[in-house]
Design a protein around this motif. Structure first.
Motif, PDB file in Angstrom:
ATOM      1  N   GLY A   1      -8.923 -50.974   0.406  1.00  0.00           N
ATOM      2  CA  GLY A   1      -9.897 -52.063   0.433  1.00  0.00           C
ATOM      3  C   GLY A   1     -10.488 -52.280   1.812  1.00  0.00           C
TER       4      GLY A   1
ATOM      5  N   VAL B   1     -14.384 -57.403  -6.889  1.00  0.00           N
ATOM      6  CA  VAL B   1     -13.925 -56.071  -7.306  1.00  0.00           C
ATOM      7  C   VAL B   1     -14.561 -55.645  -8.628  1.00  0.00           C
TER       8      VAL B   1
ATOM      9  N   CYS C   1     -11.902 -50.512  -8.187  1.00  0.00           N
ATOM     10  CA  CYS C   1     -10.818 -51.476  -7.951  1.00  0.00           C
ATOM     11  C   CYS C   1     -10.582 -52.331  -9.193  1.00  0.00           C
TER      12      CYS C   1
ATOM     13  N   CYS D   1      -5.100 -56.947  -3.478  1.00  0.00           N
ATOM     14  CA  CYS D   1      -6.401 -56.388  -3.090  1.00  0.00           C
ATOM     15  C   CYS D   1      -6.946 -57.084  -1.852  1.00  0.00           C
TER      16      CYS D   1
ATOM     17  N   ARG E   1     -17.146 -52.239  -5.663  1.00  0.00           N
ATOM     18  CA  ARG E   1     -15.720 -51.974  -5.870  1.00  0.00           C
ATOM     19  C   ARG E   1     -15.364 -51.927  -7.356  1.00  0.00           C
TER      20      ARG E   1
ATOM     21  N   CYS F   1      -7.928 -48.903 -10.949  1.00  0.00           N
ATOM     22  CA  CYS F   1      -6.791 -48.906 -10.021  1.00  0.00           C
ATOM     23  C   CYS F   1      -5.530 -49.336 -10.759  1.00  0.00           C
TER      24      CYS F   1
END
Length: 681
Positions: A232, A285, A107, A225, A104, A111
């Motif tokens: 997610g 993340v 993320c 998240c 991730r 993001c």
């Protein structure tokens, strides 16, 4: 080494507790301190760059009026439901592939909502309120549930559920709702309206406050998240398959725990690397803050086996820690569910993800109130709420805020009930638009008028205070329905006011504007209607219903030239507007200009070769030109494109052939129509 613990009442023997013994080197080692993290600075720069790109995108659109469609992953829903291949779908597919390789990472580094959460957490720490991760079990499944609802359910419903119910249980289909057939793929990578699928500023600011500050304050640094983000829901399982992982050098690691204290996602890094040699938690993340903070430089990002294939733990398996008992899990689950269904779409303002964010925050507050009542001592965000069974000033303040919040939810639930009750009665108001807009009251039954009045009573109760209701604001969709009920009751000025009020909030729309013009006609003011529609024609050339109504009004008032001018202007401005060309052709046919009508319909057919309706109109124009065979051949093509309309096209062809004196062929076409009808049954 062991040490004796003091004996307590009821225990004859002292307890012994084992303590770790440090070697000489460890005893003389200075305490570990987190080093300054260059990674955190690089990540902050990356997040700033994301916002710079977003700002530049908006500026470019404002300056040119045309730009690349926004790379919003939620737009993938339009691809899956309507076949609209857009940048959101492409970006979402690439994000899934990246996650499958490096985890991730996007993320943590790309993001915009992640950047907002990091900023909020930083500000809270500066204010002396470091966010603490709220650890719940059931709420952790919300992202997956949202992802399935947004991206899987529509396709499953269309391709599997609806066909099965249609064949086996048609009654149930009415509750689930039918789904139109997939229209095929089209491309939409650019746009003239960048904000078409994005919230207004009035919604965006509260959304950012709820999903930014509130989720961080109540749920922890990456609470959004962990408990809200639907993307997610797909990224978390893929993260378990990714070979890109945070790994440890066991010879350097001294288990100081600084990595865990630095992680904003609530991952117990020091325990996982001790057990598996790498971080395996699906909530990681990949901010890499743990790597930057490690004083021994023991952590690295490397490609290794994915978490799904993690080795046997070489130390004690990390135990999952939760703040809630199972009873409390059910409590917060109920609080979330109630809040979500009450707030989603409330006043036509609160979008789904904002309702989810509000729901999880309310769930936390309800849990904290429960603990405030149950426990002797209670704290929150470094504030002492309760001490030795006595509420402190902070506790009274917290309880007051919670009571206010619950009161607002009850009020909102009451508004939703009134709208639901009004909608149930509204569903019994069965009368056609033709009957209502005809102005002939005899066509509207008295019981229908009475039902409309009863539904209006409930709708009015839920409307805004400024208009006699109990709500905090008006609801445009309800105002639209109330306007229709006013029309059913022949209360035309009130219906006009409601339509205008709804469009002030939701913006003008083609059907609503056309209905407003029709309401003006019902009040005996065609001049006002024409003036209103004429003003719309320049501002909204894509409003087909308004354009058709304006042309019809001109034609009805003997201004045929102006009616033609309306369509010619539309065709000039939007050459691919099939409906405008078809309307122009119809008007030309009524004035005897058959050749030009055929030319317009051929251009319309070229722009939309799959439009059977255009071919049907072209067949009529071709027949009027004297080419009967050409007309029937065109109808055959229309039947191939739209077999369900085949009976109507065959009957139209039979009429043409009969008018041309070809009775035998006309009978054959009628027989085809009957065969098609039998096949439909």
């Amino acid at each position: 080494m062991t040490t004796a613990a003091p004996a307590s009442a009821g225990h004859d023997q002292p307890k012994t507790v084992s303590l770790n013994v440090l070697d000489d080197a460890a005893q003389h080692r200075e305490p570990a301190r987190p080093r300054s993290s260059s990674i955190a600075r690089w990540r902050a720069a990356a997040m700033i760059a994301v916002y710079v790109i977003i700002t530049a995108h908006v500026i470019q659109w404002r300056m040119t009026g045309h730009t690349i469609a926004p790379a919003v992953i939620s737009d993938s829903m339009y691809t899956l439901e309507m076949g609209e291949l857009n940048t959101g779908f492409i970006f979402g597919a690439l994000a899934l592939l990246v996650t499958l390789v490096v985890g991730r990472f996007l993320c943590g580094w790309a993001c915009h909502m992640g950047g907002l959460q990091d900023l909020c957490a930083w500000l809270l720490r500066k204010m002396g309120v470091p966010p603490r991760m709220f650890r719940a079990r059931l709420l952790g499944y919300l992202p997956l549930a949202l992802a399935l609802y947004m991206f899987v359910w529509p396709t499953f419903k269309r391709e599997a559920l609806a066909p099965a119910l249609r064949a086996l249980w048609p009654t149930a289909l009415a509750y689930v709702g039918d789904s139109p057939a997939f229209p095929g793929l089209t491309t939409r990578l650019t746009t003239d309206d960048l904000w078409a699928h994005l919230p207004t500023v009035a919604v965006a600011i509260p959304f950012l406050l709820v999903c930014g500050f509130a989720t961080v304050y109540f749920l922890g640094g990456r609470g959004l998240c962990r408990y809200v983000c639907p993307y997610g829901g797909f990224f978390s399982p893929l993260e378990q398959l990714a070979p890109g992982r945070v790994v440890v050098d066991p010879n350097r690691c001294d288990a100081c725990g600084i990595c865990t204290s630095t992680c904003t996602s609530g991952v117990r890094v020091h325990e996982e690397v001790a057990a598996y040699g790498m971080v395996v938690n699906r909530n990681c993340v990949k901010t890499l803050d743990c790597i930057g903070a490690c004083p021994q430089r023991a952590l690295k990002f490397r490609f290794t086996r994915p978490a799904l294939l993690k080795p046997r733990p070489r130390a004690q398996r990390p135990k999952a820690l939760y703040d809630l008992t199972w009873g409390e899990e059910l409590l917060v689950g109920g609080a979330f569910t109630g809040t979500f269904f009450i707030t989603r779409g409330l006043y036509d303002l609160i979008p789904m993800l904002m309702a989810v964010g509000m729901g999880v925050c309310v769930a936390f507050i309800v849990w904290k109130v429960w603990r405030l009542v149950r426990d002797r001592n209670s704290t929150f965000a470094r504030a002492q709420l309760k001490l030795r069974d006595r509420l402190r000033p902070a506790g009274w303040s917290f309880a007051a805020v919670a009571a206010l919040m619950i009161g607002l939810l009850v009020h909102s639930a009451l508004v939703r009930y009134w709208f639901w009750r009004g909608g149930a009665i509204d569903g019994q108001v069965a009368v056609s638009r033709e009957a209502v807009f005809s102005g002939h009251r005899a066509q509207v039954p008295a019981e229908t008028v009475a039902a409309a009045g009863a539904a209006l009573d409930y709708y009015t109760r839920g409307s805004g205070w400024a208009h006699g209701g109990w709500g905090f604001a008006d609801t445009p969709q309800i105002d639209m329905r109330a306007a229709w009920l006013r029309l059913v009751r022949a209360e035309y000025p009130q219906a006009e006011d409601l339509l205008r009020r709804a469009m002030e909030r939701s913006g003008p729309g083609d059907p609503a504007c056309a209905d407003l013009a029709r309401v003006m006609l019902l009040q005996g003011r065609p001049d006002r209607s024409i003036e209103y529609l004429h003003g719309l024609a320049d501002q909204h050339p894509d409003f087909a219903q308004c354009r058709d109504l304006l042309a019809w009004l001109y034609a009805q008032t003997g201004q045929g030239d102006k009616a033609l001018a309306v369509y010619r202007a539309a065709v000039k401005q939007r050459p691919d507007d099939v409906r405008a060309r078809a309307g122009l052709a119809s008007l030309l046919l009524s004035q005897g200009s058959v050749a030009e009508a055929i030319d317009q319909l051929r251009q319309a057919s070229a722009a939309a070769p799959q439009d059977a309706g255009v071919l049907g109109d072209l067949a009529v124009a071709t027949f009027l030109s004297g080419d009967v065979s050409g007309a029937t051949a065109t109808l055959e093509r229309a039947v191939q494109l739209d077999p369900r309309a085949g009976p109507a096209y065959y009957r139209r062809g039979a009429e043409m052939l009969a008018a041309a004196g070809r009775a035998g062929e006309a009978q054959a076409w009628l027989a085809r129509a009957e065969v098609k009808d039998a096949g439909k049954k």
